[in-house]
Scaffold this motif. Structure first.
Motif, short mmCIF file in Angstrom:
data_model
loop_
_atom_site.label_atom_id
_atom_site.label_comp_id
_atom_site.label_asym_id
_atom_site.label_seq_id
_atom_site.Cartn_x
_atom_site.Cartn_y
_atom_site.Cartn_z
N ALA A 145 0.78 -1.29 -0.02
CA ALA A 145 -0.13 -0.14 -0.05
C ALA A 145 1.11 1.15 0.06
O ALA A 145 0.62 2.20 -0.68
CB ALA A 145 -0.99 -0.02 1.15
N LEU A 146 2.13 1.16 0.85
CA LEU A 146 2.75 2.32 0.71
C LEU A 146 3.48 2.63 -0.52
O LEU A 146 3.63 3.78 -0.95
CB LEU A 146 3.87 2.15 1.97
N ARG A 147 4.03 1.33 -1.24
CA ARG A 147 4.59 1.78 -2.50
C ARG A 147 3.70 2.06 -3.34
O ARG A 147 4.05 2.78 -4.44
CB ARG A 147 5.14 0.15 -3.02
N GLY A 148 2.45 1.63 -3.47
CA GLY A 148 1.41 2.07 -4.24
C GLY A 148 1.34 3.60 -4.25
O GLY A 148 1.08 4.33 -5.44
N MET A 149 1.28 4.19 -3.35
CA MET A 149 0.92 5.74 -2.97
C MET A 149 2.17 6.44 -3.30
O MET A 149 2.12 7.39 -3.90
CB MET A 149 0.66 6.20 -1.46
N ALA A 150 3.35 5.67 -3.27
CA ALA A 150 4.72 6.48 -3.70
C ALA A 150 4.73 6.39 -5.38
O ALA A 150 5.30 7.33 -5.72
CB ALA A 150 5.80 5.46 -3.24
N ALA A 151 4.02 5.47 -5.83
CA ALA A 151 4.24 5.43 -7.32
C ALA A 151 2.99 6.25 -7.90
O ALA A 151 3.22 6.48 -8.97
CB ALA A 151 4.06 3.83 -7.80
N ALA A 152 1.97 6.56 -7.21
CA ALA A 152 0.83 7.11 -7.75
C ALA A 152 1.29 8.49 -8.36
O ALA A 152 1.83 9.51 -7.71
CB ALA A 152 -0.29 7.42 -6.69
N GLU A 153 1.04 8.69 -9.69
CA GLU A 153 1.55 9.79 -10.10
C GLU A 153 0.30 10.84 -10.49
O GLU A 153 0.54 11.96 -10.85
CB GLU A 153 1.71 9.30 -11.64
N ASP A 154 -0.89 10.67 -10.08
CA ASP A 154 -2.12 11.51 -10.10
C ASP A 154 -2.39 12.24 -8.79
O ASP A 154 -3.55 12.84 -8.44
CB ASP A 154 -3.40 10.63 -10.65
N GLY A 155 -1.64 12.12 -7.66
CA GLY A 155 -1.86 12.76 -6.38
C GLY A 155 -2.90 12.07 -5.67
O GLY A 155 -3.12 10.92 -5.89
#
Length: 128
Positions: A85-95
């Motif tokens: 979940a943390l990695r997913g938020m780090a990779a999220a490019e749309d804010g």
């Protein structure tokens, strides 16, 4: 990385660069280690994060008020889900942001865990 604690709601607001969120995810997945956080003037900022391997079930996220540290303790499977979940938020490019909260019906957090709001390194709400 900045961790700001809301003492009224037991919610920790997590802000950081993609690299800092990835580093946190790495330590969580590994199951041991600590990270220091940036001080925030006039805020309820925490000094850091400490991760420990536990027997579970799930991940228990607690505040050590005396040391001003967020403590993450849990079994490997639940820590892996939190790290993802943390990695997913780090990779999220749309804010945007991600709420990580305990729910009895599902999830990987143990009852009594402090809630987290993990903010995208790109800030704001999603642009989609």
């Amino acid at each position: 990385m900045i961790l700001e604690c809301d003492p009224v709601c037991d919610v920790v607001d997590v802000q950081g660069s993609a690299e800092e969120l990835d580093r946190l995810a790495y330590v969580v997945a590994r199951g041991e280690g600590s990270l220091r956080c940036a001080p925030v003037p006039d805020g309820e900022a925490l000094a850091g994060v400490e991760v420990r391997t536990g027997s579970g079930p799930g991940v228990l996220i607690q505040l050590d008020h005396e040391r001003q540290v967020l403590v993450i303790n849990g079994d490997a499977e639940a820590r892996a889900l939190l790290a993802d979940a943390l990695r997913g938020m780090a990779a999220a490019e749309d804010g945007g942001h991600l709420h990580i909260e305990y729910y009895a019906e599902y999830g990987y957090l143990a009852e009594g865990s402090v809630s987290l709001v993990v903010n995208s390194p790109h800030g704001g709400m999603p642009r989609r």
